[in-house]
Design an enzyme around this catalytic site. Structure first.
Site, short mmCIF file in Angstrom:
data_model
loop_
_atom_site.label_atom_id
_atom_site.label_comp_id
_atom_site.label_asym_id
_atom_site.label_seq_id
_atom_site.Cartn_x
_atom_site.Cartn_y
_atom_site.Cartn_z
N HIS A 77 5.35 -6.75 -14.19
CA HIS A 77 6.08 -7.45 -13.13
C HIS A 77 5.03 -7.98 -12.14
O HIS A 77 4.94 -7.53 -11.00
CB HIS A 77 7.08 -6.51 -12.46
CG HIS A 77 8.18 -7.23 -11.72
ND1 HIS A 77 9.52 -7.08 -12.02
CD2 HIS A 77 8.14 -8.12 -10.70
CE1 HIS A 77 10.25 -7.82 -11.20
NE2 HIS A 77 9.43 -8.47 -10.39
N ASP B 37 0.83 -1.21 0.00
CA ASP B 37 0.00 0.00 0.00
C ASP B 37 0.86 1.27 0.00
O ASP B 37 0.59 2.22 -0.72
CB ASP B 37 -0.93 0.03 1.23
CG ASP B 37 -2.11 -0.91 1.07
OD1 ASP B 37 -2.20 -1.59 0.02
OD2 ASP B 37 -2.93 -0.99 2.00
N ARG C 75 16.54 -0.64 -13.92
CA ARG C 75 15.44 -1.50 -14.33
C ARG C 75 14.28 -1.30 -13.36
O ARG C 75 14.43 -1.53 -12.16
CB ARG C 75 15.90 -2.97 -14.32
CG ARG C 75 14.80 -3.90 -14.70
CD ARG C 75 15.15 -5.39 -14.72
NE ARG C 75 13.87 -6.05 -14.82
CZ ARG C 75 13.51 -7.16 -14.21
NH1 ARG C 75 14.36 -7.83 -13.48
NH2 ARG C 75 12.29 -7.62 -14.34
N GLU D 225 18.60 -9.77 -12.65
CA GLU D 225 18.45 -9.75 -11.19
C GLU D 225 19.49 -10.68 -10.59
O GLU D 225 19.71 -11.79 -11.10
CB GLU D 225 17.07 -10.25 -10.72
CG GLU D 225 15.93 -9.30 -10.94
CD GLU D 225 14.61 -9.82 -10.37
OE1 GLU D 225 14.62 -10.65 -9.42
OE2 GLU D 225 13.56 -9.41 -10.90
N ASN E 28 17.25 -13.88 -14.45
CA ASN E 28 17.28 -13.54 -13.03
C ASN E 28 17.83 -14.75 -12.31
O ASN E 28 17.28 -15.86 -12.46
CB ASN E 28 15.87 -13.25 -12.50
CG ASN E 28 15.29 -11.97 -13.04
OD1 ASN E 28 15.97 -11.20 -13.73
ND2 ASN E 28 14.02 -11.73 -12.76
N TYR F 253 19.61 -16.51 -8.65
CA TYR F 253 19.93 -16.41 -7.23
C TYR F 253 20.71 -17.61 -6.71
O TYR F 253 21.66 -17.48 -5.99
CB TYR F 253 18.64 -16.19 -6.42
CG TYR F 253 18.00 -14.84 -6.72
CD1 TYR F 253 18.42 -13.70 -6.05
CD2 TYR F 253 17.02 -14.71 -7.70
CE1 TYR F 253 17.87 -12.45 -6.33
CE2 TYR F 253 16.48 -13.46 -7.99
CZ TYR F 253 16.91 -12.34 -7.31
OH TYR F 253 16.38 -11.10 -7.61
N ASN G 168 8.13 -10.22 -16.60
CA ASN G 168 9.16 -10.66 -15.66
C ASN G 168 8.82 -12.02 -15.08
O ASN G 168 7.74 -12.20 -14.50
CB ASN G 168 9.26 -9.66 -14.50
CG ASN G 168 10.24 -10.16 -13.43
OD1 ASN G 168 11.45 -10.13 -13.64
ND2 ASN G 168 9.72 -10.64 -12.32
N GLU G 169 9.73 -12.96 -15.21
CA GLU G 169 9.62 -14.28 -14.58
C GLU G 169 8.29 -14.98 -14.86
O GLU G 169 7.50 -15.25 -13.95
CB GLU G 169 9.86 -14.17 -13.06
CG GLU G 169 11.25 -13.64 -12.74
CD GLU G 169 11.61 -13.75 -11.27
OE1 GLU G 169 10.77 -14.16 -10.46
OE2 GLU G 169 12.77 -13.43 -10.94
#
Ligand SMILES: *[C@@H]1O[C@H](CO)[C@@H](O)[C@H](O)[C@H]1NC(C)=O
Ligand SMILES: *[C@@H]1O[C@H](CO)[C@@H](O)[C@H](O)[C@H]1NC(C)=O
Ligand SMILES: *[C@@H]1O[C@H](CO)[C@@H](O)[C@H](O)[C@H]1NC(C)=O
Ligand SMILES: *[C@@H]1O[C@H](CO)[C@@H](O)[C@H](O)[C@H]1NC(C)=O
Length: 517
Positions: free
Chosen positions: A156, A86, A111, A412, A342, A344, A201-202
């Protein structure tokens, strides 16, 4: 970033046969040697973010409700108490301050994503919110004035709620034209200044987490079916947008478009041919699920064969994996101007028997045993171990499988902790150093045309259903202050050093190499 959904997607693969082992022969692959060769000239260095995660202003100045706003207000217990988008970082009201941070950090690329429901409150083109357009115009203008190139994500994860009410990604006749109209509006409004576009995205997280195994909004789940339908429509929408750009905007605007695909590298658990085959299969059915269509025009053959076969064995009259028409294939083929990932973490992939035929799920369609050895370094997220060499193996595999002539961008990469640690040089700083050293090896030892790296993220943010309990920012955000005060962590100054010197160490061997666009 993908923290939560990756938990879910990892869980989806491992729940049947989770194994904990030791790293065994993989241990030697951990190297503490850091490359001292400068990154190429013109390398794109930046930060990545997403609208829902930073903007706040969820209904400011005419913005419509997104599916994430809907969840925050109707399923508050899916978030840690009060930790939703919010207000988030209140970036909607802090453009000047945040661009100032980017300038201070010395990055040449930023980005960010446009919230569809901020520019089109109902998702439809018949109701344009000028205040939303103006917000992004101002952001883009300030970036360009400071020589920071915008890299803009159109979607996204934050479908307008009104689009979701009609089925969202599951409803091709609603979703595809609405998304094409939206993208066309973005080209019209921003295309003279934006040279780098991302449609989605993804997609694996959108479709798997949103419509198949769960973990992300809208949680309209149908195991082993919803994800494939969503992906099919998403891919068709992507291809149409790419072709609209070709036809109407490319000559004039001369930009580049792609889709951002995430991947945990799946390393063969051993050198047995069965494990090597299992690793290749899972890489193709995760990254390749989306990369194959946009590069070659169709799903990977192994994915087609396996899902067709299992569907038939399950007594279904049609494959659960939809089929592209010839026209769709030709629209899809080559619908990208660069590749991206992306990244990780990494898992080991071991061959296993096919999962029982009565299991109708994406994980069962793949049927692989993935796991992470116990002695791999942990982070604040269960699924996320620090595996720097995986970065090199992943990018090299992408280059070998899909080509690197058009360039590859790591869109990412970052390290998660509880978000409160300011002295993070030995954790987050070291993470970037080691991953980037491996990416430097990809460039110089493997000869891959890697052209950029976006750290996730400039600042702590709303990590979807995890709120701000885990975080990856180089700046701390005080979510208890009305001001959402940003404070630099130690990793911020190290990353600034990297992006301003092209060097991971105090000094580097200079290079004459330039990125090849
Ligand atoms: C798609 O949306 C339209 C308009 O609301 C509706 O008539 C149609 O039944 C929906 N189709 C699906 C597959 O949900
Ligand atoms: C597989 O073989 C390669 C090359 O011989 C070796 O470097 C690597 O350590 C082996 N991996 C495993 C898991 O045994
Ligand atoms: C609000 O944040 C800015 C930037 O971090 C800072 O300069 C300012 O002092 C803060 N204001 C208050 C009232 O904390
Ligand atoms: C870079 O590393 C190499 C090999 O480790 C070393 O021989 C060389 O002196 C280093 N050069 C600089 C400028 O640090």
């Amino acid at each position: 970033m993908t923290i939560i959904v990756a938990v879910i997607s990892a869980a989806c693969f491992v729940q049947l046969s989770f194994a904990v082992g030791t790293s065994g022969s993989h241990a030697h692959l951990f190297s503490n040697e850091v490359s001292n060769i400068s990154f190429p000239n013109g390398f794109m260095w930046g930060y990545a973010s997403a609208a829902y995660q930073v903007e706040g202003g969820w209904d400011a100045d005419g913005k419509g409700e997104s599916i994430w706003d809907y969840d925050a207000h109707n399923h508050a217990n899916w978030f840690p108490a009060g930790q939703n988008g919010d207000v988030a970082c209140d970036a909607y009201h802090k453009t000047e301050e945040d661009v100032g941070l980017l300038v201070h950090q010395g990055v040449n690329t930023y980005r960010f994503s446009i919230a569809w429901s901020r520019v089109l409150p109902t998702g439809r083109i018949d109701n344009i919110n000028q205040a939303g357009i103006d917000y992004y115009k101002d952001l883009i203008k300030r970036l360009k004035e400071n020589n920071i190139e915008p890299l803009v994500t159109m979607h996204h994860w934050d479908n307008p709620r009104a689009i979701e009410d009609d089925g969202g990604f599951l409803n091709a006749s609603v979703f595809i034209p609405a998304f094409v109209d939206y993208a066309t509006l973005l080209f019209e409004q921003f295309g003279d200044d934006v040279k780098w576009w991302i449609t989605f995205n993804e997609p694996k997280q959108i479709c798997g987490g949103g419509y198949d195994y769960g973990g992300f909004s809208p949680q309209t789940l149908s195991s082993g079916r919803g994800g494939y339908i969503c992906a099919h429509n998403l891919l068709k929408a992507h291809a149409k947008v790419y072709r609209v750009y070709d036809e109407k905007y490319r000559t004039k605007q001369n930009g580049k478009i792609s889709m951002v695909i995430d991947e945990s590298w799946n390393e063969p658990a051993s050198n047995s041919s069965a494990d090597i085959e299992a690793s290749e299969r899972v890489n193709l059915m995760t990254y390749g699920w989306f990369a194959h269509p946009i590069v070659y025009g169709d799903y990977p053959e192994i994915m087609r064969t396996r899902i067709d076969k299992r569907s038939a064995q399950q007594g279904l009259s049609e494959s659960r994996l939809p089929v592209f028409t010839e026209e769709e294939k030709s629209e899809l083929k080559g619908s990208y101007d660069y590749l991206s990932v992306n990244m990780y973490t990494t898992v080991l992939a071991a061959a296993t028997q096919d999962f029982p035929i009565d299991q109708i799920s994406y994980g069962a369609d793949i049927s692989v045993n993935t796991y992470q050895p116990d002695d791999w370094e942990r982070t604040a997220a269960d699924w996320f171990r620090v595996v720097p060499w995986g970065a090199r193996h992943l990018v090299r595999w992408i280059a070998q499988t899909y080509g690197d002539k058009k360039g590859i961008i790591v869109t990412e990469n970052g390290y998660t902790d509880n978000g409160e640690v300011l002295d993070d040089l030995d954790t987050r700083g070291r993470f970037h150093k080691m991953y980037l050293s491996n990416l430097n090896d990809v460039i110089y030892k493997d000869g891959v045309n890697l052209i950029g790296y976006m750290a996730w993220s400039l600042m702590n943010d709303v990590e979807w259903y995890a709120g701000w309990l885990t975080n990856l920012g180089h700046y701390h955000v005080d979510f208890n202050s009305e001001n959402r005060t940003r404070t630099a962590k130690a990793s911020a100054s190290y990353y600034k050093h990297i992006v301003t010197t092209n060097c991971l160490l105090d000094s580097c061997v200079p290079t004459t190499k330039k990125i090849n666009l």
